[in-house]
Enzyme design. Structure first.
Site, PDB file in Angstrom:
ATOM      1  N   HIS A 102     -31.914 -76.617  67.608  1.00 16.86           N
ATOM      2  CA  HIS A 102     -31.133 -76.027  68.757  1.00 16.86           C
ATOM      3  C   HIS A 102     -30.214 -77.294  69.372  1.00 16.86           C
ATOM      4  CE1 HIS A 102     -34.860 -73.664  69.144  1.00 16.86           C
ATOM      5  NE2 HIS A 102     -34.117 -72.554  69.598  1.00 16.86           N
ATOM      6  N   ASP A 105     -32.072 -79.121  71.768  1.00 14.86           N
ATOM      7  CA  ASP A 105     -33.595 -80.128  71.218  1.00 14.86           C
ATOM      8  C   ASP A 105     -33.325 -81.665  70.704  1.00 14.86           C
ATOM      9  OD1 ASP A 105     -34.668 -77.583  70.725  1.00 14.86           O
ATOM     10  OD2 ASP A 105     -34.668 -77.319  69.460  1.00 14.86           O
ATOM     11  N   GLU A 233     -30.661 -63.354  64.775  1.00 13.95           N
ATOM     12  CA  GLU A 233     -31.832 -62.809  64.573  1.00 13.95           C
ATOM     13  C   GLU A 233     -32.592 -62.396  65.856  1.00 13.95           C
ATOM     14  OE1 GLU A 233     -34.136 -67.316  64.596  1.00 13.95           O
ATOM     15  OE2 GLU A 233     -35.919 -66.183  65.593  1.00 13.95           O
ATOM     16  N   GLU A 269     -37.338 -62.816  61.449  1.00 16.88           N
ATOM     17  CA  GLU A 269     -38.810 -63.494  61.831  1.00 16.88           C
ATOM     18  C   GLU A 269     -40.054 -62.523  61.996  1.00 16.88           C
ATOM     19  OE1 GLU A 269     -38.821 -66.623  64.170  1.00 16.88           O
ATOM     20  OE2 GLU A 269     -40.387 -66.237  65.515  1.00 16.88           O
ATOM     21  N   HIS A 272     -41.450 -61.895  65.135  1.00 20.60           N
ATOM     22  CA  HIS A 272     -40.532 -60.857  66.180  1.00 20.60           C
ATOM     23  C   HIS A 272     -40.654 -59.520  65.102  1.00 20.60           C
ATOM     24  CE1 HIS A 272     -37.878 -64.249  66.861  1.00 20.60           C
ATOM     25  NE2 HIS A 272     -38.981 -64.459  67.618  1.00 20.60           N
ATOM     26  N   ASP A 297     -37.158 -67.368  59.434  1.00 19.57           N
ATOM     27  CA  ASP A 297     -38.054 -67.760  60.345  1.00 19.57           C
ATOM     28  C   ASP A 297     -39.672 -67.237  59.955  1.00 19.57           C
ATOM     29  OD1 ASP A 297     -36.303 -69.040  61.374  1.00 19.57           O
ATOM     30  OD2 ASP A 297     -36.355 -68.362  63.741  1.00 19.57           O
ATOM     31  N   ASP A 308     -45.503 -63.652  71.217  1.00 17.92           N
ATOM     32  CA  ASP A 308     -44.745 -65.104  69.707  1.00 17.92           C
ATOM     33  C   ASP A 308     -45.519 -66.204  69.977  1.00 17.92           C
ATOM     34  OD1 ASP A 308     -42.997 -65.466  68.173  1.00 17.92           O
ATOM     35  OD2 ASP A 308     -41.637 -65.472  69.372  1.00 17.92           O
ATOM     36  N   ASP A 310     -46.014 -67.069  66.948  1.00 16.12           N
ATOM     37  CA  ASP A 310     -45.622 -68.788  66.542  1.00 16.12           C
ATOM     38  C   ASP A 310     -46.831 -69.546  66.051  1.00 16.12           C
ATOM     39  OD1 ASP A 310     -42.681 -67.637  66.697  1.00 16.12           O
ATOM     40  OD2 ASP A 310     -43.066 -68.882  68.677  1.00 16.12           O
ATOM     41  N   ASP A 340     -40.939 -71.373  61.380  1.00 11.86           N
ATOM     42  CA  ASP A 340     -40.281 -71.401  62.945  1.00 11.86           C
ATOM     43  C   ASP A 340     -42.318 -71.389  63.516  1.00 11.86           C
ATOM     44  OD1 ASP A 340     -39.712 -70.998  65.529  1.00 11.86           O
ATOM     45  OD2 ASP A 340     -38.336 -68.828  65.814  1.00 11.86           O
TER      46      ASP A 340
HETATM   47  C1  XUL Z   1     -37.737 -67.681  69.044  1.00 12.24           C
HETATM   48  C2  XUL Z   1     -36.554 -67.981  68.497  1.00 12.24           C
HETATM   49  C3  XUL Z   1     -36.796 -68.964  67.732  1.00 12.24           C
HETATM   50  C4  XUL Z   1     -35.196 -69.137  67.504  1.00 12.24           C
HETATM   51  C5  XUL Z   1     -34.092 -69.758  67.572  1.00 12.24           C
HETATM   52  O1  XUL Z   1     -38.221 -66.729  69.895  1.00 12.24           O
HETATM   53  O2  XUL Z   1     -37.488 -67.421  66.925  1.00 12.24           O
HETATM   54  O3  XUL Z   1     -36.523 -70.552  68.246  1.00 12.24           O
HETATM   55  O4  XUL Z   1     -35.014 -69.269  66.285  1.00 12.24           O
HETATM   56  O5  XUL Z   1     -33.137 -69.684  68.845  1.00 12.24           O
HETATM   57 CO    CO Z   2     -36.805 -67.875  65.938  1.00 15.79          CO
END
Ligand code: XUL
Ligand code: CO
Length: 437
Positions: A102, A105, A233, A269, A272, A297, A308, A310, A340
């Site tokens: 991003h 970042d 996304e 993702e 998600h 992702d 989430d 991750d 991710d």
């Molecule tokens: C948030 C997510 C983000 C996107 C990019 O849940 O997945 O990190 O991948 O903005």
């Molecule tokens: Co993501």
């Protein structure tokens, strides 16, 4: 130049399934060919900048737990440069071909947008040099238009046009730097594009505005000749209760309504998908069926936690089924597998970043090998063909081609009586799947 991961002297190597070396790949052999392409070409691994380098273990109940050496100088732009150096050291030592970031970042925000953009230019110059020196490429760039308080009510779906304008300006710059770094794509994740209460939200208007923002992005992309692929996304909730891009089906409906299908693909993702009440495979298959699978992702959630999380992907069942769908559809073009994912709050050692990524890369390498074998042997395709064989008969053809109506089908049913049923054979198919895993 100082090293941030000195314990890893050289690039992490493939040592084969019998190796017990925690810093070696057991399955990911980048040069090994599978169905005409190397594993590296199939999998197109990317490290994400936000979790890997900016995530320090904070959660809703406590601040950072992780201390990183590249943050030690305390001076924001020095930290940004040191972080970029640490990032490329990790990319090269892991042997990944790609990274993702991003805008916020890689360089911290300054007091004004113009100053912030100057900071971005400074850091992008360094990133460009490091990309050239190492051969690591940018899979995609994106904008963080959700962390700053100005975006508390969304970016493109904010009730204020001034906030919309700020988001547009930020996206403009982020697309420019993604182009400068030769990014293969650009992601739109609707950070706070959604709502918590309909009492203060005009949903129809918000969605019109979001489409307008995306249209502007497409126009600008054409204007500056950025050739990368745009992705949306999907995510159903978190941070808002109702995110507008909730799942692949919802994104596809949105893109169709606003005539944007030709300009966007989706970045799916895993975590998600499960938050949306789907499997990762479901979301991938939906995209393949509608020609909108772009990138992935790669992570996982936790069955017992409803958010989430991750986490790094480790489930071979999931990676096998995902790679089966991806391989069957012809594989990635501009997209790839972006981790991710972040290490857990207690994983405070910098080498945990290696363990997370090595495990995830091996998990997907196994998934790829399993999927290739499944495709070569064709058992599932054969079973599917058999299950749908009726559609190859005169009756099936007529219905599929739109040549039969209700009256004719009623005549057929009266004449032929009760249809003959066949087993779905799910248990058998699941047993066959386990033979590959
Ligand atoms: C948030 C997510 C983000 C996107 C990019 O849940 O997945 O990190 O991948 O903005
Ligand atoms: Co993501």
């Amino acid at each position: 130049m100082s090293e941030f991961f000195p314990k890893i002297k050289k690039k992490v190597k493939y040592e084969g399934p019998d190796s017990k070396n925690p810093f070696a790949f057991k399955h990911y052999n980048p040069k090994q060919k599978i169905m005409g392409k190397t594993m590296a070409e199939h999998l197109r691994f990317a490290v994400c900048y936000w979790h890997t380098f900016k995530g320090l273990g904070s959660d809703q109940f406590g601040g950072p737990t992780i201390i990183r050496e590249y943050n030690s100088s305390g001076e924001p732009m020095q930290v940004a440069e040191d972080t970029m150096l640490a990032a490329f050291e990790l990319f090269t030592k892991l042997g990944v071909g790609f990274w993702c970031f991003h805008d916020r970042d890689i360089a911290p925000e300054a007091d004004t947008l113009a100053e912030t953009n100057k900071r971005l230019d400074q850091i992008v110059k360094l990133a460009k040099k490091l990309q050239k020196d190492t051969g690591v490429k940018l899979l995609w760039g994106t904008t963080n238009a959700f962390s700053h308080r100005r975006f508390m009510a969304g970016a493109g779906t904010n009730p204020s046009p001034a906030v919309f304008a700020y988001a547009a300006s930020q996206i403009k710059k982020a697309v420019e730097i993604t182009k400068e770094l030769n990014g293969a794509g650009y992601v739109f994740w609707g950070g706070r594009e959604g709502y918590d209460s309909l009492l203060n939200t005009d949903m129809a208007r918000d969605l019109d505005h979001l489409a307008q923002l995306l249209r502007m992005a497409v126009d600008y992309k054409k204007k500056i000749r950025f050739k990368g692929q745009f992705y949306i996304e999907p995510k159903p909730k978190e941070p808002t209760k109702h995110q507008y891009d909730s799942d692949a089906g919802n994104c596809f409906a949105f893109l169709q309504k606003y005539d944007l299908v030709k300009d966007f693909k989706l970045n799916i993702e895993a975590n998600h998908a499960t938050l949306a009440g789907h499997t990762f495979q479901h979301e991938l298959q939906f995209c393949v069926d509608n020609g909108i699978l772009g990138s992935v992702d790669a992570n996982r959630g936790d069955l017992l936690l409803g958010w989430d999380t991750d986490q790094f992907p480790t489930d071979i069942y999931d990676t096998t089924l995902a790679m089966y769908i991806i391989l069957k559809s012809g594989g990635f073009t501009t997209g790839g597998l972006n981790f991710d994912a972040h290490v857990r709050r207690q994983s405070i050692d910098p080498y945990d970043l290696f363990h997370g990524h090595i495990g995830a890369m091996d998990a997907f390498a196994r998934g790829l090998k399993n999927a290739a074998k499944m495709l070569r042997e064709g058992k599932f395709e054969k079973a599917l063909k058999k299950r749908y064989a009726g559609w190859e008969t005169a009756l099936g053809r007529k219905i599929e081609n739109g040549k039969a109506g209700f009256e004719e089908l009623e005549k057929y049913t009266i004449k032929n009586g009760e249809p003959k049923l066949a087993s779905g054979r799910q248990e058998l198919l699941e047993n066959i799947l386990n033979e590959y895993i």
